[in-house]
Design a protein around this motif. Structure first.
Motif, PDB file in Angstrom:
ATOM      1  N   ILE A 176      52.338  37.821  33.327  1.00 46.60           N
ATOM      2  CA  ILE A 176      53.439  37.267  34.109  1.00 46.60           C
ATOM      3  C   ILE A 176      52.961  36.243  35.145  1.00 46.60           C
ATOM      4  CG2 ILE A 176      54.832  39.320  33.770  1.00 46.60           C
ATOM      5  CD1 ILE A 176      54.134  40.208  36.581  1.00 46.60           C
ATOM      6  N   GLY A 177      51.670  35.917  35.105  1.00 45.49           N
ATOM      7  CA  GLY A 177      51.141  34.878  35.974  1.00 45.49           C
ATOM      8  C   GLY A 177      50.949  35.280  37.422  1.00 45.49           C
ATOM      9  N   SER A 178      50.768  36.586  37.675  1.00 47.43           N
ATOM     10  CA  SER A 178      50.630  37.064  39.049  1.00 47.43           C
ATOM     11  C   SER A 178      49.186  37.186  39.512  1.00 47.43           C
ATOM     12  CB  SER A 178      51.317  38.423  39.203  1.00 47.43           C
ATOM     13  OG  SER A 178      52.700  38.302  39.014  1.00 47.43           O
ATOM     14  N   TYR A 179      48.262  37.324  38.568  1.00 45.45           N
ATOM     15  CA  TYR A 179      46.841  37.303  38.915  1.00 45.45           C
ATOM     16  C   TYR A 179      46.050  36.828  37.712  1.00 45.45           C
ATOM     17  CZ  TYR A 179      47.082  42.202  37.101  1.00 45.45           C
ATOM     18  OH  TYR A 179      47.314  43.324  36.358  1.00 45.45           O
ATOM     19  N   ASP A 180      44.762  36.522  37.951  1.00 49.57           N
ATOM     20  CA  ASP A 180      43.938  35.915  36.906  1.00 49.57           C
ATOM     21  C   ASP A 180      43.111  36.951  36.148  1.00 49.57           C
ATOM     22  OD1 ASP A 180      41.895  36.587  38.667  1.00 49.57           O
ATOM     23  OD2 ASP A 180      41.464  34.519  39.252  1.00 49.57           O
ATOM     24  N   LEU A 181      42.292  36.469  35.228  1.00 53.92           N
ATOM     25  CA  LEU A 181      41.492  37.362  34.395  1.00 53.92           C
ATOM     26  C   LEU A 181      40.521  38.184  35.230  1.00 53.92           C
ATOM     27  CD1 LEU A 181      40.657  38.299  31.549  1.00 53.92           C
ATOM     28  CD2 LEU A 181      39.014  36.410  31.527  1.00 53.92           C
ATOM     29  N   ASP A 182      39.914  37.576  36.235  1.00 53.93           N
ATOM     30  CA  ASP A 182      38.965  38.312  37.070  1.00 53.93           C
ATOM     31  C   ASP A 182      39.624  39.510  37.730  1.00 53.93           C
ATOM     32  OD1 ASP A 182      36.927  36.578  36.425  1.00 53.93           O
ATOM     33  OD2 ASP A 182      37.096  35.382  38.261  1.00 53.93           O
ATOM     34  N   GLU A 183      40.834  39.325  38.226  1.00 47.31           N
ATOM     35  CA  GLU A 183      41.547  40.433  38.856  1.00 47.31           C
ATOM     36  C   GLU A 183      41.940  41.479  37.813  1.00 47.31           C
ATOM     37  OE1 GLU A 183      43.520  42.924  41.612  1.00 47.31           O
ATOM     38  OE2 GLU A 183      41.899  41.454  41.773  1.00 47.31           O
ATOM     39  N   ALA A 184      42.318  41.027  36.624  1.00 48.10           N
ATOM     40  CA  ALA A 184      42.652  41.974  35.563  1.00 48.10           C
ATOM     41  C   ALA A 184      41.442  42.836  35.219  1.00 48.10           C
ATOM     42  CB  ALA A 184      43.146  41.234  34.330  1.00 48.10           C
ATOM     43  N   VAL A 185      40.284  42.207  35.105  1.00 47.61           N
ATOM     44  CA  VAL A 185      39.065  42.954  34.790  1.00 47.61           C
ATOM     45  C   VAL A 185      38.736  43.922  35.918  1.00 47.61           C
ATOM     46  CG1 VAL A 185      36.568  42.738  34.484  1.00 47.61           C
ATOM     47  CG2 VAL A 185      38.126  41.235  33.218  1.00 47.61           C
ATOM     48  N   ARG A 186      38.899  43.479  37.151  1.00 49.08           N
ATOM     49  CA  ARG A 186      38.674  44.367  38.300  1.00 49.08           C
ATOM     50  C   ARG A 186      39.565  45.603  38.206  1.00 49.08           C
ATOM     51  NH1 ARG A 186      41.184  43.430  44.094  1.00 49.08           N
ATOM     52  NH2 ARG A 186      39.960  44.855  45.390  1.00 49.08           N
ATOM     53  N   ARG A 187      40.817  45.377  37.852  1.00 52.77           N
ATOM     54  CA  ARG A 187      41.765  46.486  37.761  1.00 52.77           C
ATOM     55  C   ARG A 187      41.447  47.422  36.599  1.00 52.77           C
ATOM     56  NH1 ARG A 187      47.481  45.441  40.228  1.00 52.77           N
ATOM     57  NH2 ARG A 187      46.908  44.043  41.927  1.00 52.77           N
ATOM     58  N   ILE A 188      41.184  46.871  35.428  1.00 59.82           N
ATOM     59  CA  ILE A 188      40.993  47.758  34.283  1.00 59.82           C
ATOM     60  C   ILE A 188      39.691  48.551  34.392  1.00 59.82           C
ATOM     61  CG2 ILE A 188      42.466  46.404  32.760  1.00 59.82           C
ATOM     62  CD1 ILE A 188      39.954  45.207  31.496  1.00 59.82           C
ATOM     63  N   LYS A 189      38.681  47.983  35.039  1.00 57.01           N
ATOM     64  CA  LYS A 189      37.462  48.758  35.282  1.00 57.01           C
ATOM     65  C   LYS A 189      37.782  49.962  36.169  1.00 57.01           C
ATOM     66  CE  LYS A 189      33.851  45.226  34.764  1.00 57.01           C
ATOM     67  NZ  LYS A 189      32.795  44.448  35.465  1.00 57.01           N
ATOM     68  N   ALA A 190      38.607  49.738  37.183  1.00 57.56           N
ATOM     69  CA  ALA A 190      39.002  50.836  38.073  1.00 57.56           C
ATOM     70  C   ALA A 190      39.886  51.838  37.338  1.00 57.56           C
ATOM     71  CB  ALA A 190      39.723  50.282  39.297  1.00 57.56           C
ATOM     72  N   PHE A 191      40.775  51.355  36.482  1.00 63.31           N
ATOM     73  CA  PHE A 191      41.625  52.257  35.706  1.00 63.31           C
ATOM     74  C   PHE A 191      40.781  53.137  34.782  1.00 63.31           C
ATOM     75  CE2 PHE A 191      45.319  48.914  35.737  1.00 63.31           C
ATOM     76  CZ  PHE A 191      45.530  49.163  37.085  1.00 63.31           C
ATOM     77  N   ALA A 192      39.774  52.530  34.162  1.00 61.27           N
ATOM     78  CA  ALA A 192      38.890  53.292  33.278  1.00 61.27           C
ATOM     79  C   ALA A 192      38.117  54.343  34.070  1.00 61.27           C
ATOM     80  CB  ALA A 192      37.942  52.357  32.539  1.00 61.27           C
ATOM     81  N   ARG A 193      37.614  53.970  35.243  1.00 62.83           N
ATOM     82  CA  ARG A 193      36.907  54.943  36.082  1.00 62.83           C
ATOM     83  C   ARG A 193      37.828  56.075  36.511  1.00 62.83           C
ATOM     84  NH1 ARG A 193      34.668  50.170  38.460  1.00 62.83           N
ATOM     85  NH2 ARG A 193      36.169  50.325  40.183  1.00 62.83           N
TER      86      ARG A 193
END
Length: 297
Positions: A176-193
């Motif tokens: 939806i254009g609210s954040y970039d790939l770097d932020e997505a990766v930051r989030r999914i790493k935290a979600f996985a943890r």
């Protein structure tokens, strides 16, 4: 948009069949990629089952369309789960529910949504990091806490019901254009943890970005096959390590395109040739019967 109307657990539907479905669904992620076919009623569920689908999912957009609503936060928890349960009862295939953001901003909302999904016999569900109706992403810390709450609810309910359940954590801000790939990766790493079983970043900018997403976590990744991503094959997704390929609302939108084209021809051009391409009723009857096999009578 908090939904506090249903805080009693629904009737438990963790049957032996549903337990087997959930176990099979969890195992499928170890041997991917497999196609997760998003459907929107019992009929499309049975058609997909008869035609070779191994697992099904709901789509919040496709479901909303059937109710005459636009996509994005217009569903209620009880109707979304009931919709998934209806689809789950139509075939012997496991069903993953698209449950948007868990139907509320609080940790209690997310936990209740996951708990109800497990008690209703679903094989898995997805939780987004987007607020409704604003469609703004939750702040990073809040998004992670919500997945932590979902994981805690999953562990408690699966232990109580002796069942598997696959929890998918979604990072929707790129789409939806609210954040970039770097932020997505930051989030999914935290979600996985935090304990999410599957990670999902819908519609990154490119197939190369999808490969980055897959490499960034050590849990299975779901890829959305829609728009430009339809040009890639299952083999292409396999090469970059995708575990699951979902359709989102793409199949529903393809059906709506057929309806749109036929209606334009009829009402604007006073012609009906678009209706000549329909599948025979007898074939549909056979597929519906085949798709329902494996269910207890």
């Amino acid at each position: 948009m908090s939904d506090h109307t249903t805080h009693q657990s629904p009737e438990n539907m963790v049957t032996p069949l549903n337990c087997a479905k959930a176990l099979r669904f969890a195992d499928m992620h170890k041997h991917g990629p497999f196609i997760l076919a998003n459907v929107w009623d019992a009929g499309t569920a049975r058609l997909m089952a008869a035609l070779g689908a191994k697992a099904l999912a709901t789509s919040s957009a496709a479901h909303a369309f059937t109710l005459g609503r636009p996509d994005g936060g217009r569903l209620r928890r009880e109707e979304a789960i009931a919709h998934a349960v209806e689809i789950n009862g139509a075939t012997a295939l496991p069903v993953n529910a698209d449950l948007e953001n868990g139907f509320g901003d609080s940790l209690e909302d997310v936990a209740l949504t996951v708990q109800n999904s497990i008690e209703q016999g679903l094989a898995g569900c997805g939780i987004e990091d987007i607020q409704f109706p604003t469609q703004n992403p939750y702040a990073f810390e809040d998004a992670v806490e919500r997945i932590e709450a979902a994981v805690a609810a999953k562990r408690s309910a699966t232990k109580a019901n002796d069942v598997q359940f696959t929890l998918t954590a979604r990072a929707d801000g790129v789409m939806i254009g609210s954040y970039d790939l770097d932020e997505a990766v930051r989030r999914i790493k935290a979600f996985a943890r935090a304990g999410a079983d599957v990670i999902y970043v819908p519609m990154p900018a490119s197939f190369e970005d999808l490969a980055v997403i897959v490499k960034s976590v050590d849990v299975p990744v779901n890829a959305l096959c829609a728009g430009p991503f339809t040009q890639y094959s299952v083999a292409d997704y396999a090469k970059i390590g995708v575990a699951r390929i979902s359709l989102g609302s793409a199949l529903a939108r393809a059906v709506h395109k057929t309806i749109f084209d036929a209606a334009q021809q009829m009402f604007d051009g006073a012609e009906f040739s678009a209706l000549s391409n329909g599948i025979p009723g007898g074939t549909i009857d056979e597929l519906l019967a085949k798709g329902g096999t494996g269910l207890k009578k």
